[in-house]
Motif scaffolding. Structure first.
Motif, PDB file in Angstrom:
ATOM      1  N   LEU A  38       0.872  -1.171   0.000  1.00  0.00           N
ATOM      2  CA  LEU A  38       0.000   0.000   0.000  1.00  0.00           C
ATOM      3  C   LEU A  38       0.911   1.223   0.000  1.00  0.00           C
ATOM      4  O   LEU A  38       1.783   1.351   0.861  1.00  0.00           O
ATOM      5  CB  LEU A  38      -0.873   0.017   1.262  1.00  0.00           C
ATOM      6  CG  LEU A  38      -1.644   1.327   1.506  1.00  0.00           C
ATOM      7  CD1 LEU A  38      -2.804   1.471   0.525  1.00  0.00           C
ATOM      8  CD2 LEU A  38      -2.154   1.405   2.939  1.00  0.00           C
TER       9      LEU A  38
ATOM     10  N   ARG B  88       1.023   5.066   0.599  1.00  0.00           N
ATOM     11  CA  ARG B  88       0.301   6.215   1.147  1.00  0.00           C
ATOM     12  C   ARG B  88       1.302   7.127   1.830  1.00  0.00           C
ATOM     13  O   ARG B  88       2.287   6.663   2.400  1.00  0.00           O
ATOM     14  CB  ARG B  88      -0.754   5.795   2.200  1.00  0.00           C
ATOM     15  CG  ARG B  88      -2.078   5.308   1.634  1.00  0.00           C
ATOM     16  CD  ARG B  88      -2.833   6.406   0.897  1.00  0.00           C
ATOM     17  NE  ARG B  88      -4.178   6.021   0.525  1.00  0.00           N
ATOM     18  CZ  ARG B  88      -4.511   5.265  -0.509  1.00  0.00           C
ATOM     19  NH1 ARG B  88      -3.577   4.790  -1.292  1.00  0.00           N
ATOM     20  NH2 ARG B  88      -5.783   4.996  -0.784  1.00  0.00           N
TER      21      ARG B  88
ATOM     22  N   PHE C 270       3.652   0.492   2.709  1.00  0.00           N
ATOM     23  CA  PHE C 270       3.256  -0.291   3.885  1.00  0.00           C
ATOM     24  C   PHE C 270       2.852  -1.701   3.458  1.00  0.00           C
ATOM     25  O   PHE C 270       2.169  -1.887   2.440  1.00  0.00           O
ATOM     26  CB  PHE C 270       2.074   0.363   4.599  1.00  0.00           C
ATOM     27  CG  PHE C 270       2.387   1.710   5.195  1.00  0.00           C
ATOM     28  CD1 PHE C 270       3.121   1.803   6.369  1.00  0.00           C
ATOM     29  CD2 PHE C 270       1.952   2.875   4.585  1.00  0.00           C
ATOM     30  CE1 PHE C 270       3.417   3.038   6.926  1.00  0.00           C
ATOM     31  CE2 PHE C 270       2.241   4.119   5.134  1.00  0.00           C
ATOM     32  CZ  PHE C 270       2.975   4.197   6.306  1.00  0.00           C
TER      33      PHE C 270
ATOM     34  N   VAL D 154       1.481  -5.679   5.168  1.00  0.00           N
ATOM     35  CA  VAL D 154       1.025  -6.438   6.339  1.00  0.00           C
ATOM     36  C   VAL D 154       2.251  -7.083   6.989  1.00  0.00           C
ATOM     37  O   VAL D 154       3.154  -7.566   6.304  1.00  0.00           O
ATOM     38  CB  VAL D 154      -0.016  -7.503   5.931  1.00  0.00           C
ATOM     39  CG1 VAL D 154      -0.355  -8.412   7.099  1.00  0.00           C
ATOM     40  CG2 VAL D 154      -1.286  -6.823   5.419  1.00  0.00           C
TER      41      VAL D 154
ATOM     42  N   ILE E 297       1.868  -4.095  11.707  1.00  0.00           N
ATOM     43  CA  ILE E 297       0.644  -3.970  10.897  1.00  0.00           C
ATOM     44  C   ILE E 297      -0.050  -5.323  10.838  1.00  0.00           C
ATOM     45  O   ILE E 297       0.550  -6.327  10.451  1.00  0.00           O
ATOM     46  CB  ILE E 297       0.967  -3.451   9.476  1.00  0.00           C
ATOM     47  CG1 ILE E 297       1.529  -2.031   9.553  1.00  0.00           C
ATOM     48  CG2 ILE E 297      -0.284  -3.485   8.591  1.00  0.00           C
ATOM     49  CD1 ILE E 297       1.954  -1.443   8.217  1.00  0.00           C
TER      50      ILE E 297
ATOM     51  N   GLU F 248      -3.448  -5.655   9.481  1.00  0.00           N
ATOM     52  CA  GLU F 248      -4.354  -5.759   8.326  1.00  0.00           C
ATOM     53  C   GLU F 248      -4.356  -4.453   7.547  1.00  0.00           C
ATOM     54  O   GLU F 248      -4.228  -3.368   8.116  1.00  0.00           O
ATOM     55  CB  GLU F 248      -5.784  -6.053   8.812  1.00  0.00           C
ATOM     56  CG  GLU F 248      -6.771  -6.314   7.687  1.00  0.00           C
ATOM     57  CD  GLU F 248      -8.217  -6.450   8.179  1.00  0.00           C
ATOM     58  OE1 GLU F 248      -9.099  -6.654   7.333  1.00  0.00           O
ATOM     59  OE2 GLU F 248      -8.460  -6.325   9.408  1.00  0.00           O
ATOM     60  N   ILE F 249      -4.465  -4.560   6.216  1.00  0.00           N
ATOM     61  CA  ILE F 249      -4.667  -3.390   5.359  1.00  0.00           C
ATOM     62  C   ILE F 249      -5.963  -3.634   4.594  1.00  0.00           C
ATOM     63  O   ILE F 249      -6.085  -4.626   3.868  1.00  0.00           O
ATOM     64  CB  ILE F 249      -3.489  -3.199   4.378  1.00  0.00           C
ATOM     65  CG1 ILE F 249      -2.191  -2.919   5.164  1.00  0.00           C
ATOM     66  CG2 ILE F 249      -3.775  -2.055   3.412  1.00  0.00           C
ATOM     67  CD1 ILE F 249      -0.929  -2.884   4.309  1.00  0.00           C
ATOM     68  N   ASN F 250      -6.948  -2.747   4.800  1.00  0.00           N
ATOM     69  CA  ASN F 250      -8.270  -2.929   4.195  1.00  0.00           C
ATOM     70  C   ASN F 250      -8.559  -1.761   3.245  1.00  0.00           C
ATOM     71  O   ASN F 250      -9.062  -0.716   3.664  1.00  0.00           O
ATOM     72  CB  ASN F 250      -9.335  -2.992   5.303  1.00  0.00           C
ATOM     73  CG  ASN F 250     -10.721  -3.302   4.756  1.00  0.00           C
ATOM     74  OD1 ASN F 250     -11.014  -3.056   3.583  1.00  0.00           O
ATOM     75  ND2 ASN F 250     -11.588  -3.829   5.602  1.00  0.00           N
TER      76      ASN F 250
ATOM     77  N   GLN G 185     -10.605   1.654   3.722  1.00  0.00           N
ATOM     78  CA  GLN G 185      -9.531   2.647   3.885  1.00  0.00           C
ATOM     79  C   GLN G 185      -8.971   2.631   5.307  1.00  0.00           C
ATOM     80  O   GLN G 185      -8.743   3.668   5.916  1.00  0.00           O
ATOM     81  CB  GLN G 185     -10.034   4.054   3.541  1.00  0.00           C
ATOM     82  CG  GLN G 185     -10.444   4.188   2.099  1.00  0.00           C
ATOM     83  CD  GLN G 185     -10.808   5.615   1.735  1.00  0.00           C
ATOM     84  OE1 GLN G 185     -10.719   6.528   2.533  1.00  0.00           O
ATOM     85  NE2 GLN G 185     -11.230   5.804   0.504  1.00  0.00           N
TER      86      GLN G 185
ATOM     87  N   LEU H  40      -6.069   0.819   8.046  1.00  0.00           N
ATOM     88  CA  LEU H  40      -4.900   0.005   8.326  1.00  0.00           C
ATOM     89  C   LEU H  40      -4.880  -0.232   9.832  1.00  0.00           C
ATOM     90  O   LEU H  40      -5.071   0.705  10.611  1.00  0.00           O
ATOM     91  CB  LEU H  40      -3.646   0.751   7.856  1.00  0.00           C
ATOM     92  CG  LEU H  40      -2.296   0.055   8.049  1.00  0.00           C
ATOM     93  CD1 LEU H  40      -1.370   0.384   6.880  1.00  0.00           C
ATOM     94  CD2 LEU H  40      -1.634   0.484   9.351  1.00  0.00           C
TER      95      LEU H  40
ATOM     96  N   PHE I  97      -6.586   5.765   6.090  1.00  0.00           N
ATOM     97  CA  PHE I  97      -5.466   5.947   5.165  1.00  0.00           C
ATOM     98  C   PHE I  97      -4.935   7.385   5.181  1.00  0.00           C
ATOM     99  O   PHE I  97      -3.767   7.614   4.903  1.00  0.00           O
ATOM    100  CB  PHE I  97      -5.878   5.563   3.739  1.00  0.00           C
ATOM    101  CG  PHE I  97      -5.915   4.065   3.488  1.00  0.00           C
ATOM    102  CD1 PHE I  97      -5.612   3.160   4.497  1.00  0.00           C
ATOM    103  CD2 PHE I  97      -6.246   3.562   2.240  1.00  0.00           C
ATOM    104  CE1 PHE I  97      -5.644   1.791   4.282  1.00  0.00           C
ATOM    105  CE2 PHE I  97      -6.279   2.196   1.997  1.00  0.00           C
ATOM    106  CZ  PHE I  97      -5.979   1.305   3.026  1.00  0.00           C
TER     107      PHE I  97
ATOM    108  N   LEU J 146      -1.867   8.042   7.701  1.00  0.00           N
ATOM    109  CA  LEU J 146      -0.693   7.169   7.676  1.00  0.00           C
ATOM    110  C   LEU J 146       0.632   7.921   7.699  1.00  0.00           C
ATOM    111  O   LEU J 146       1.689   7.304   7.830  1.00  0.00           O
ATOM    112  CB  LEU J 146      -0.752   6.219   6.471  1.00  0.00           C
ATOM    113  CG  LEU J 146      -1.904   5.198   6.545  1.00  0.00           C
ATOM    114  CD1 LEU J 146      -1.853   4.232   5.380  1.00  0.00           C
ATOM    115  CD2 LEU J 146      -1.877   4.426   7.865  1.00  0.00           C
TER     116      LEU J 146
END
Length: 713
Positions: A573, A575, A580, A582, A605, A607-609, A613, A615, A628, A631
């Motif tokens: 991810l 941002r 970033f 998991v 980390i 989970e990233i969803n 939006q 984390l 997000f 971040l």
């Protein structure tokens, strides 16, 4: 070279550089099957966005044909593929790939106008109920407002990356508030400095010599100086600093300083100026320390010598004279400070004091400045210890604490560990919440680096001579076998550490001359040598510490290469100019009272969803959610600065020491870094750099007013 234009939606971000926003991305143009590689300064560009780019084609020697972007605008997608990509990218919260496809299949190229003008039609989509629709409409409205703020910022020369934060702070009034006083951005929005706010202000028509601009500049410079640890600053040194930034005559700055003093926004004493808030903190600390010291204690008085003898028998140990003295004073003095390095018995003393105090009261509180320090205190004492922040109970509505003068903490004895880490504002809040009858014990190591936040409170209190202190200097038998501890004390006393290469030693030095060679050795140590030799987990139990951010062995580049080595992933991810993944090890880089998380806290980390939006990070088992847009509060923490890691410990520390870090090679920095290692310490670099650090005992001077105020000067 002729400029060309191309438009498409961003399929993926390949690379982005945090410092300047340089980005490499893959773009899908509507008529082409092949993806186009675009490169340029494209801060905050996101997958799914449609961009119209102007630039030139270039041939890169390794990566082939690329489009170098000179200028770009983010647009709403107008073709079906672009619309679907936009909806499934997570930019519109709550819509993932499944609903994105269903919506676009149903409404085609008219999808966005349906969402914008007739959203109730979306209820025709199976599975999309009223609740999800409400969330979608609210998010769409926010996205529209954020886009308006982005366009406004872009027109006034500022990065659109800040649009979400501005909208979060100011809501629908964002543009009006920015127009009214753009300088408030530097104060209100994390990440926006004076220069960005100033650029917007000047484009909006504010003049270079306006009093609003000069006042905002003065405030900003003082806040910047507080980030370096100062609570006040000599006016004669401050004026050229402010002149360089504001580019106006010194006389205008002096006049505005006087005006701000009259308005009680600044305080001047002698040659120094304070922001009013820092002067209030220091004066409050003085008042409350003296109140606590002079008030009668609620715990009954005892014969301290008898108590020390009794607890010696109970614990089955024989105290050294320094330890006995510390225990007796802590049991009789109303406020007392115990300071000493590793292996000098601070933990033994704390446990002895607790054993005796248990017989006198059950109102005992243990606290420390960080989660990790509190956790370690719990392990040492086998009692509950809490962070100072949680003890004071955050008041999310006001951004302050619920505990204070009118609602004090319930305690007869409070012991505060890692006291050298407490900054001025936190000590102010803590002291005013301690009841007058309580006994207070500060335990810490005054020779460590000072707090991350402004001030040198433990040092100032000790040097004032107003509060009794026990200094522990003797290393005890069980600690003498540790090279980490004996070398830490040698460093602290200005002596060169023992660099013997005994196989089973807990202290290691690996010589390497160049930063590149040091980086390669660190990667080998963390990735292979240390886990194989000592069985440590490569991420959880090994911490790389570096004095600097920049350069081959600075924290930024070390994090980049360590992330690739320790946590490779094909689905990053991007941002806030960062990548970033998991399972990444991350650090919170500012106090966030809403989340109850502190500057310097380290987590992983979970989970990233993209759809929501969100984390999710686990900080020692506490789960914290980040939108997000938040971040930029997180940094990778495979490598971190010594300063940020204060108060934490790790089984194994790996630290580069090289002359390229010349400006930051101080004795207390090396001492603090070495004392973070519980079981193993590896220094990698040159003996010359170690010698520079040891001989440089000029502690970075922080200007504060606390010592003088305590002395009544």
């Amino acid at each position: 070279m002729n400029e060309e234009s191309l438009t498409g939606h961003v399929e993926a971000i390949v690379y982005t550089q945090p410092e300047n926003g340089f980005t490499v991305a893959r773009l899908k143009e509507s008529e082409k099957r092949e993806l186009t590689i675009i490169v340029g300064y494209l801060a905050s560009l996101q997958p799914g966005e449609t961009v119209a780019c102007k630039g030139v084609w270039k041939i890169h020697p390794n990566h082939g044909r690329q489009f170098e972007v000179k200028d770009y605008t983010v647009e709403m997608p107008n073709d079906v593929v672009g619309i679907q990509k936009y909806l499934e990218s997570g930019l519109v919260k709550g819509i993932g790939p499944v609903f994105a496809k269903k919506i676009v299949d149903r409404f085609g190229a008219g999808t966005l106008s349906v969402i914008d003008q007739t959203p109730h039609k979306l209820l025709d989509i199976p599975g999309l109920g009223e609740k999800k629709l409400d969330s979608l409409v609210e998010c769409w409205k926010a996205q529209k407002s954020i886009r308006d703020v982005m366009i406004f910022l872009r027109a006034h020369g500022a990065s659109p990356a800040y649009a979400q934060r501005i909208y979060k702070a100011y809501g629908d009034q964002s543009i009006e508030k920015v127009k009214e006083n753009p300088y408030k951005l530097a104060k209100d929005i994390f990440g926006i400095g004076f220069k960005t706010a100033d650029g917007i202000a000047l484009k909006l028509g504010f003049t270079l010599h306006s009093s609003e601009r000069i006042a905002a500049g003065i405030e900003f410079v003082l806040w910047e100086l507080s980030n370096e640890g100062h609570t006040c600053y000599p006016l004669t040194d401050f004026l050229p600093y402010a002149k360089e930034m504001l580019d106006v005559a010194v006389e205008l700055i002096e006049a505005e300083v006087q005006s701000l003093i009259l308005k009680n926004f600044l305080v001047k004493k002698g040659e120094f100026i304070w922001l009013k808030v820092f002067d209030s903190f220091e004066m409050g600390i003085v008042k409350d320390l003296l109140r606590l010291k002079e008030s009668p204690q609620v715990v009954r008085s005892i014969d301290a010598l008898k108590a020390a003898t009794w607890v010696e028998e109970k614990l089955g140990i024989e105290f050294a004279s320094q330890q006995r003295e510390a225990i007796m004073k802590a049991l009789t003095d109303k406020v007392h400070i115990i300071t000493g390095g590793p292996g000098t018995g601070k933990s033994t003393i704390t446990n002895a004091i607790l054993r005796v105090s248990d017989k006198l009261t059950d109102q005992i509180v243990l606290a420390a400045p960080t989660g990790r320090a509190a956790k370690r205190m719990s392990q040492i004492t086998h009692r509950r210890a809490v962070t100072i922040h949680s003890l004071l109970e955050m008041d999310f509505s006001s951004g302050g604490f619920k505990r204070g003068k009118d609602n004090p903490v319930k305690c007869d004895l409070i012991i505060i560990d890692e006291a050298s880490m407490i900054d001025t504002s936190l000590l102010f809040s803590l002291l005013r919440a301690i009841p007058s009858g309580a006994r207070v014990l500060f335990v810490g190591d005054v020779d460590q680096l000072p707090s991350v936040g402004p001030g040198t409170v433990l040092r100032d209190i000790i040097q004032s001579g107003k509060i009794p202190v026990t200094r522990l200097t003797e290393i005890f038998r069980q600690a003498k076998g540790s090279k980490i501890i004996t070398n830490a004390h040698r460093i602290n006393q200005g002596e060169f550490p023992s660099l013997s290469t005994a196989e089973e030693s807990d202290f290691h030095f690996i010589e390497a001359e160049t930063p590149d060679a040091i980086q390669q050795i660190i990667l080998e140590l963390v990735g292979k040598t240390i886990p194989e030799k000592w069985g440590f987990d490569r991420i959880e139990e090994i911490q790389v510490l570096s004095p600097m951010k920049k350069g081959v062995i600075g924290t930024e580049l070390l994090n980049d290469v360590l992330q690739t080595l320790l946590n490779p992933s094909a689905a990053p991810l991007f941002r806030a100019g960062r990548k970033f993944l998991v399972k990444d090890k991350v650090m919170q880089i500012r106090n966030n009272y809403d989340k109850g998380i502190s500057n310097g806290d380290i987590g992983r980390i979970e989970e990233i969803n993209p759809r929501e939006q969100l984390l999710t990070v686990s900080f020692d088992g506490r789960i914290i959610e980040y939108n997000f847009s938040e971040l930029d509060e997180l940094l990778l923490a495979y490598a971190t600065s010594v300063h940020k890691y204060q108060g934490s410990e790790c089984p194994c520390i790996v630290m580069p020491v090289h002359t390229s870090h010349f400006k930051l090679l101080h004795r207390n920095l090396l001492y603090t870094g070495v004392t973070r290692g519980k079981k193993q310490v590896y220094l990698v670099g040159t003996k010359k750099a170690i010698a520079i650090a040891i001989h440089n005992d000029q502690v970075h001077k922080r200007f504060t007013g606390l010592e003088k105020a305590l002395k009544g000067q």
